[in-house]
Design a protein around this motif. Structure first.
Motif, mmCIF file in Angstrom:
data_model
loop_
_atom_site.group_PDB
_atom_site.id
_atom_site.type_symbol
_atom_site.label_atom_id
_atom_site.label_comp_id
_atom_site.label_asym_id
_atom_site.label_seq_id
_atom_site.Cartn_x
_atom_site.Cartn_y
_atom_site.Cartn_z
ATOM 1 N N ASP A 228 5.178 -11.024 -8.253
ATOM 2 C CA ASP A 228 5.222 -10.948 -6.781
ATOM 3 C C ASP A 228 5.051 -9.508 -6.299
ATOM 4 O O ASP A 228 4.578 -9.273 -5.182
ATOM 5 C CB ASP A 228 6.511 -11.594 -6.229
ATOM 6 C CG ASP A 228 7.774 -10.899 -6.698
ATOM 7 O OD1 ASP A 228 7.768 -10.280 -7.796
ATOM 8 O OD2 ASP A 228 8.781 -10.972 -5.980
ATOM 9 N N VAL A 229 5.371 -8.536 -7.136
ATOM 10 C CA VAL A 229 5.133 -7.124 -6.801
ATOM 11 C C VAL A 229 3.633 -6.826 -6.896
ATOM 12 O O VAL A 229 3.037 -6.229 -5.995
ATOM 13 C CB VAL A 229 5.949 -6.190 -7.736
ATOM 14 C CG1 VAL A 229 5.552 -4.737 -7.554
ATOM 15 C CG2 VAL A 229 7.440 -6.384 -7.485
ATOM 16 N N VAL A 230 3.023 -7.281 -7.985
ATOM 17 C CA VAL A 230 1.572 -7.081 -8.153
ATOM 18 C C VAL A 230 0.814 -7.739 -6.987
ATOM 19 O O VAL A 230 -0.161 -7.182 -6.472
ATOM 20 C CB VAL A 230 1.111 -7.635 -9.529
ATOM 21 C CG1 VAL A 230 -0.409 -7.708 -9.620
ATOM 22 C CG2 VAL A 230 1.673 -6.753 -10.647
ATOM 23 N N ALA A 231 1.307 -8.900 -6.546
ATOM 24 C CA ALA A 231 0.633 -9.606 -5.443
ATOM 25 C C ALA A 231 0.689 -8.794 -4.143
ATOM 26 O O ALA A 231 -0.187 -8.927 -3.288
ATOM 27 C CB ALA A 231 1.268 -10.978 -5.236
ATOM 28 N N GLU A 232 1.680 -7.953 -3.992
ATOM 29 C CA GLU A 232 1.806 -7.118 -2.781
ATOM 30 C C GLU A 232 0.915 -5.877 -2.839
ATOM 31 O O GLU A 232 0.748 -5.178 -1.842
ATOM 32 C CB GLU A 232 3.260 -6.637 -2.606
ATOM 33 C CG GLU A 232 4.247 -7.701 -2.205
ATOM 34 C CD GLU A 232 4.055 -8.187 -0.772
ATOM 35 O OE1 GLU A 232 3.495 -7.442 0.055
ATOM 36 O OE2 GLU A 232 4.457 -9.330 -0.504
ATOM 37 N N ALA A 233 0.372 -5.571 -4.031
ATOM 38 C CA ALA A 233 -0.378 -4.322 -4.208
ATOM 39 C C ALA A 233 -1.847 -4.512 -3.821
ATOM 40 O O ALA A 233 -2.364 -5.620 -3.778
ATOM 41 C CB ALA A 233 -0.273 -3.865 -5.662
ATOM 42 N N ASP A 234 -2.536 -3.371 -3.571
ATOM 43 C CA ASP A 234 -3.971 -3.430 -3.290
ATOM 44 C C ASP A 234 -4.770 -3.409 -4.579
ATOM 45 O O ASP A 234 -5.932 -3.799 -4.613
ATOM 46 C CB ASP A 234 -4.368 -2.208 -2.434
ATOM 47 C CG ASP A 234 -3.625 -2.209 -1.107
ATOM 48 O OD1 ASP A 234 -3.810 -3.171 -0.347
ATOM 49 O OD2 ASP A 234 -2.837 -1.267 -0.854
ATOM 50 N N PHE A 235 -4.143 -2.928 -5.663
ATOM 51 C CA PHE A 235 -4.848 -2.811 -6.946
ATOM 52 C C PHE A 235 -3.792 -2.788 -8.043
ATOM 53 O O PHE A 235 -2.720 -2.221 -7.866
ATOM 54 C CB PHE A 235 -5.647 -1.499 -6.957
ATOM 55 C CG PHE A 235 -6.283 -1.167 -8.283
ATOM 56 C CD1 PHE A 235 -7.496 -1.734 -8.661
ATOM 57 C CD2 PHE A 235 -5.659 -0.286 -9.167
ATOM 58 C CE1 PHE A 235 -8.079 -1.434 -9.882
ATOM 59 C CE2 PHE A 235 -6.233 0.021 -10.397
ATOM 60 C CZ PHE A 235 -7.451 -0.557 -10.756
ATOM 61 N N ALA A 236 -4.101 -3.429 -9.174
ATOM 62 C CA ALA A 236 -3.189 -3.344 -10.329
ATOM 63 C C ALA A 236 -3.986 -2.924 -11.551
ATOM 64 O O ALA A 236 -5.109 -3.407 -11.772
ATOM 65 C CB ALA A 236 -2.504 -4.683 -10.573
ATOM 66 N N GLY A 237 -3.427 -2.035 -12.339
ATOM 67 C CA GLY A 237 -4.113 -1.598 -13.550
ATOM 68 C C GLY A 237 -3.251 -0.655 -14.355
ATOM 69 O O GLY A 237 -2.161 -0.251 -13.924
ATOM 70 N N SER A 238 -3.766 -0.299 -15.518
ATOM 71 C CA SER A 238 -3.040 0.605 -16.413
ATOM 72 C C SER A 238 -2.852 1.962 -15.740
ATOM 73 O O SER A 238 -3.444 2.234 -14.683
ATOM 74 C CB SER A 238 -3.838 0.799 -17.709
ATOM 75 O OG SER A 238 -4.931 1.670 -17.457
#
Ligand code: 13P
Ligand code: SF4
Length: 325
Positions: A228-238
């Protein structure tokens, strides 16, 4: 001005945005000694993106995410590798370049994910799900890697899972990374209840609040965060992908949902960008200091060795990962 301070004046220019002048004399002597020792020992320092700015910017020869450090470690031809990072990273370097002496400045620099699972746990999972391939995050011990089919990092997890071409995989030990990858790939993923003690602390409501307080902020999250945190972000990655995002897109205001030192290290080269900073520190990464890097090189300690009975199988799982493009 002492010789050490004078010779490090140019280095200070690099980090002056994130290290106050009164702190610099504390670091200057160790930095000068490490630069000298690296030459004497034919050593290189590999540093993870979460290392403090004085390590990352002033003594590291190579810096990056887990994937980059693994790839680079393979090609090091210096005699000694000092791994400024946590223990699994030093083990991976040793697996991939067994002819080098690999030192970790503090052998207690662990990882909550690596601690969450043992080789026996993996064997039991295999018994429970016969024939289902095991994809193991590099944040694990060599013994756990040895029981695995293939490794992955946060930078290639999706690619690795897709490369297997199967409808179901076991992905260990990070439950949140596994759930984030399952959502992206549609592959059914059997997870393990391991969590990163740094990333599990972020919440979706915290991000919504920070967005309200910082209009226009671009939010980048590490995939070890809850879904649910990743869903709030504009981008997810290493960590490297977040760093590249800032380098290439140069947002005016950015919020990195990851370990605290990342913002400092990127801010050094982006004076015009405003970094919003909720600060979660990794206590394991923070065990590495300039002083123990210096001692590691002076006393050639603590050397990383891997039980030969597991090294070949662990290496094979990492090499299978590196072969996936
Ligand atoms: P990266 O591979 O993205 O650098 O992550 C390593 C890590 O330990 C994150 O917590
Ligand atoms: Fe492990 Fe989390 Fe620290 Fe990374 S930040 S080393 S995953 S505890």
């Amino acid at each position: 001005m002492s010789a050490a301070l004078e010779s490090s004046a140019a280095l200070y220019q690099r980090v002056k945005r994130v290290i106050p002048p009164f702190e610099w004399p504390v670091f200057a002597g160790d930095i000068a000694a490490i630069l000298q020792l690296k030459q004497e020992r034919r050593a290189v320092v590999l540093a993870h993106n979460y290392q403090t700015p004085e390590i990352f910017n002033c003594v590291a020869d190579i810096a990056g995410d887990s994937l980059a450090l693994a790839r680079e470690a393979m090609h090091v031809d210096a005699d000694v590798i000092v791994l400024a990072g946590v223990h699994f990273m030093a083990e991976t370097a040793k697996l991939l370049n067994p002819g080098r002496t690999v030192l970790i400045p503090d052998p207690q620099a662990g990882c909550s994910l690596a601690e969450s699972i043992t080789a026996r746990d993996v064997r039991l999972l295999r018994e429970r799900y016969p024939g289902v391939p095991v994809v193991t995050y590099v944040n694990t011990s060599a013994a756990v890697k040895a029981e695995s089919d293939i490794c992955c990092t946060s930078g290639n997890a999706r690619r690795i899972v897709e490369s297997l071409g199967v409808p179901r995989v076991i992905m260990i030990p990070d439950e949140f990374l596994a759930r984030n990858v399952a959502r992206e790939t549609g592959v059914e993923i059997i997870t393990w209840a391991g969590h990163c003690e740094v990333h599990e602390r972020f919440t979706a409501s915290q991000i919504r609040t920070l967005r309200r307080e910082n209009p226009g902020v671009v939010v980048l999250a590490h995939p070890e965060c809850p879904p649910d945190v990743v869903a709030e972000a504009d981008f997810a990655g290493s960590t490297a992908m977040m760093s590249d995002f800032v380098d290439t897109r140069a947002p005016a205001r950015v919020l990195l949902i990851t370990e605290c030192s990342m913002s400092d290290n990127i801010a050094v080269r982006h004076p015009g960008i405003e970094f919003v900073r909720p600060c979660n520190l990794c206590p394991h990464m923070k065990r590495i200091t300039l002083t123990n890097i210096r001692t590691a090189l002076e006393e050639m300690r603590h050397e990383v060795s891997i039980d030969p009975a597991i090294a070949a199988r662990a290496r094979a799982a990492v090499e299978r990962m590196l072969a996936v493009r």
